[in-house]
Design a protein around this motif. Sequence first.
Motif, short mmCIF file in Angstrom:
data_model
loop_
_atom_site.label_atom_id
_atom_site.label_comp_id
_atom_site.label_asym_id
_atom_site.label_seq_id
_atom_site.Cartn_x
_atom_site.Cartn_y
_atom_site.Cartn_z
N GLU A 1 -15.47 -49.58 -37.04
CA GLU A 1 -14.75 -50.25 -38.06
C GLU A 1 -15.88 -50.86 -39.15
OE1 GLU A 1 -11.41 -50.10 -38.82
OE2 GLU A 1 -11.66 -48.72 -37.22
N ALA A 2 -16.96 -51.31 -38.69
CA ALA A 2 -18.02 -51.70 -39.37
C ALA A 2 -18.65 -50.61 -40.20
CB ALA A 2 -19.17 -52.56 -38.54
N ILE A 3 -18.68 -49.43 -39.52
CA ILE A 3 -19.36 -48.28 -40.29
C ILE A 3 -18.27 -47.95 -41.12
CG2 ILE A 3 -19.86 -45.89 -39.97
CD1 ILE A 3 -21.04 -46.75 -36.90
N ARG A 4 -16.74 -47.97 -41.01
CA ARG A 4 -15.95 -47.54 -42.06
C ARG A 4 -16.28 -48.38 -43.23
NH1 ARG A 4 -10.72 -45.72 -41.58
NH2 ARG A 4 -10.81 -45.56 -39.27
N GLY B 1 -37.82 -56.36 -44.09
CA GLY B 1 -36.84 -57.45 -44.55
C GLY B 1 -35.91 -57.45 -43.49
N MET B 2 -34.81 -58.23 -43.57
CA MET B 2 -33.83 -58.49 -42.89
C MET B 2 -32.69 -57.24 -42.68
SD MET B 2 -34.50 -61.18 -41.60
CE MET B 2 -33.13 -61.42 -40.25
N LEU B 3 -32.29 -56.95 -41.70
CA LEU B 3 -31.77 -55.58 -41.40
C LEU B 3 -30.55 -55.98 -40.38
CD1 LEU B 3 -31.32 -52.41 -41.49
CD2 LEU B 3 -33.11 -52.67 -39.50
N THR B 4 -29.24 -55.60 -40.82
CA THR B 4 -28.22 -55.67 -39.79
C THR B 4 -27.87 -53.98 -39.49
OG1 THR B 4 -27.13 -57.59 -40.79
CG2 THR B 4 -25.61 -56.25 -39.62
N ILE B 5 -27.70 -53.96 -38.20
CA ILE B 5 -27.52 -52.41 -37.49
C ILE B 5 -26.19 -52.58 -36.80
CG2 ILE B 5 -28.29 -50.93 -35.79
CD1 ILE B 5 -31.30 -51.80 -36.43
N THR B 6 -25.52 -51.71 -36.94
CA THR B 6 -24.07 -51.49 -36.16
C THR B 6 -23.78 -50.31 -35.71
OG1 THR B 6 -21.70 -52.24 -36.56
CG2 THR B 6 -22.95 -51.03 -38.45
N GLY C 1 -24.00 -57.55 -28.94
CA GLY C 1 -22.87 -56.95 -29.57
C GLY C 1 -23.27 -55.72 -30.25
N PRO C 2 -22.12 -55.11 -30.69
CA PRO C 2 -22.46 -53.66 -31.56
C PRO C 2 -22.99 -53.90 -32.95
CG PRO C 2 -19.92 -54.16 -31.55
CD PRO C 2 -20.62 -55.15 -30.45
N THR C 3 -23.04 -55.12 -33.40
CA THR C 3 -23.43 -55.43 -34.72
C THR C 3 -24.40 -56.58 -34.71
OG1 THR C 3 -21.53 -54.69 -35.85
CG2 THR C 3 -22.88 -56.09 -37.08
N PHE C 4 -25.64 -56.37 -35.06
CA PHE C 4 -26.73 -57.54 -34.99
C PHE C 4 -27.65 -57.44 -35.94
CE2 PHE C 4 -27.73 -53.72 -32.14
CZ PHE C 4 -28.85 -53.30 -32.63
N ARG C 5 -28.46 -58.40 -36.30
CA ARG C 5 -29.14 -58.71 -37.36
C ARG C 5 -30.57 -59.21 -36.82
NH1 ARG C 5 -30.16 -63.55 -40.52
NH2 ARG C 5 -30.69 -63.19 -42.48
N LEU C 6 -31.72 -58.48 -37.33
CA LEU C 6 -32.89 -58.79 -37.10
C LEU C 6 -33.97 -58.58 -38.17
CD1 LEU C 6 -34.51 -55.64 -37.02
CD2 LEU C 6 -33.25 -55.63 -34.90
N LYS C 7 -35.01 -59.29 -38.11
CA LYS C 7 -36.18 -59.17 -39.06
C LYS C 7 -36.88 -57.86 -38.77
CE LYS C 7 -39.43 -62.27 -41.55
NZ LYS C 7 -40.37 -63.46 -41.58
N VAL D 1 -28.08 -52.98 -44.50
CA VAL D 1 -27.24 -52.55 -43.41
C VAL D 1 -27.28 -51.12 -43.00
CG1 VAL D 1 -25.60 -54.23 -43.96
CG2 VAL D 1 -25.40 -51.97 -45.14
N ALA D 2 -27.36 -50.80 -41.46
CA ALA D 2 -27.60 -49.58 -41.30
C ALA D 2 -26.33 -49.26 -40.12
CB ALA D 2 -28.84 -49.42 -40.50
N ALA D 3 -25.82 -47.98 -40.30
CA ALA D 3 -24.83 -47.39 -39.39
C ALA D 3 -25.62 -46.71 -38.32
CB ALA D 3 -23.86 -46.49 -40.12
#
Length: 477
Positions: free
Chosen positions: A55-58, A46-51, A36-42, A341-343
């Motif tokens: 709306e998450a970017i907002r 460190g841990m990083l969520t990319i989207t 999906g458009p928002t996911f989390r990885l190591k 977190v990263a847009a």
Amino acid sequence: MGNLPPGPSAFSLVDFIRAGFISSEPVLKRYAAQYGPTFRLKSPNGMLTITGDPEAIRAIYTADPDVFDVWAVELTEPVFGRSSVVVTTGARHRRDRKLLGPPFSAGAMRAHGATIADIALDVASRWRPGRSFSMLAATQAIALDVIVRVVFGVRGDERVGRTRAAVLRLVESLSPSFIVIPALRRELGGFGPYARNQRAARALDALLVEEIRARRASGDDAQDILGLMMSARHDDGGGMSDAEIAEQLRAILFAGHETTAMSLAWAMYWLHREPAVRARVVDEIDALGPAPAPEALASLPYLEAVCLEALRIHPPVVDVARVVKRPFELKGYTIPAGEAVAASPLLVLGREDLYPSPERFQPSRFLERRFSPFEFIAFGGGARRCLGAAFAMVEMKVVLGTILGRYRLRLERNAPLRHVRRGLTMGPRGGVAMILEGERERRAVGERAAAAQGSQAEPAIEHVAPGPAARCPMGFS
């Protein structure tokens, strides 16, 4: 622990190498398709969520900026230092941003349009008709001289030459090895890539401090960006020290040199892959008359749309993340404190629902629709949106308008080019090889249309006249 975004259990070594040294685009798009458009990885940091969800970017861009710290400062230290506006946070970041904002406004940049146009024509004068040259090398040379003359404010051929050489030594000294792996940052008695980088950084800083001190001693109040930075004052009446200004200038060099050069090269590539787009741009330029002013070029709507589309389809900066200081709600997920977190520009700028046929170069989409700050994020967004966005847009429009108005060019090969990693930025693989066909004989749009109707043998867009012999082939790298 709250609801975490889905994602792979780990960032595999293969994906790490591919994303860090080749291109992160296929890796991120594969993860987005799977999770999906928002996911989390190591990640290695460190841990990083990319989207890539607007709306998450907002949520990220409208949050209190004090919720975040800058991510992976230790990785970018050889480029941005420890105290430039690119990496500071909190009150220090707000103070410096307020101080540095006015010199980089669109109004301030328009005052330098003539200088930018002159630089573009000087570089173009080195092309030889019928000979192949690297458009990327040309745009790098243009962007470099804009930094040296417009930002650093250096004047005089000898001083410009010294500063240009020092900047090139620093740019060329950057190695992905010690950027990606901080443990390799050892000077080793003056040998090795990191030692070479440090020597180059110290040499450029010394030149910049010398320039600043000479300005202060002479009372020079030039209105270039360095002059505006020197005269700027905080609310308490104090200004930046010479060393602080030098570090800010060095950060601006890296933030604005390669990014603008890559985007200009991509724009030139697409303009010559898409003849109808180029013809429309040339018509818009020619409607301004035989010698359009740089400020008029900077106001052309379709030319601006071309620049925006080049930035959309090939964003030069794709790895900006923020560390959350406390648990952060992100569209149904909870990001734990200490994670990042990263847009993602690569994901949101390639969304089919926002940009139909996203792989196609279609500048008109920016005339047909106004995109929100959470849908078009080539310059980032929120409190940390790129300070040089207006600078870059004016520079791109003036450079493209000046060159397209004067010269006729073609791609040496019409083959697709890949968007690949080039240090901290992404850009075209290879040099975007082009050939100068000659100088254009400028005529009014109406005259060209009449000529096209009267004679099928004469080109409707432009007539090519033989150009003067160039002084030397394009040889920058």
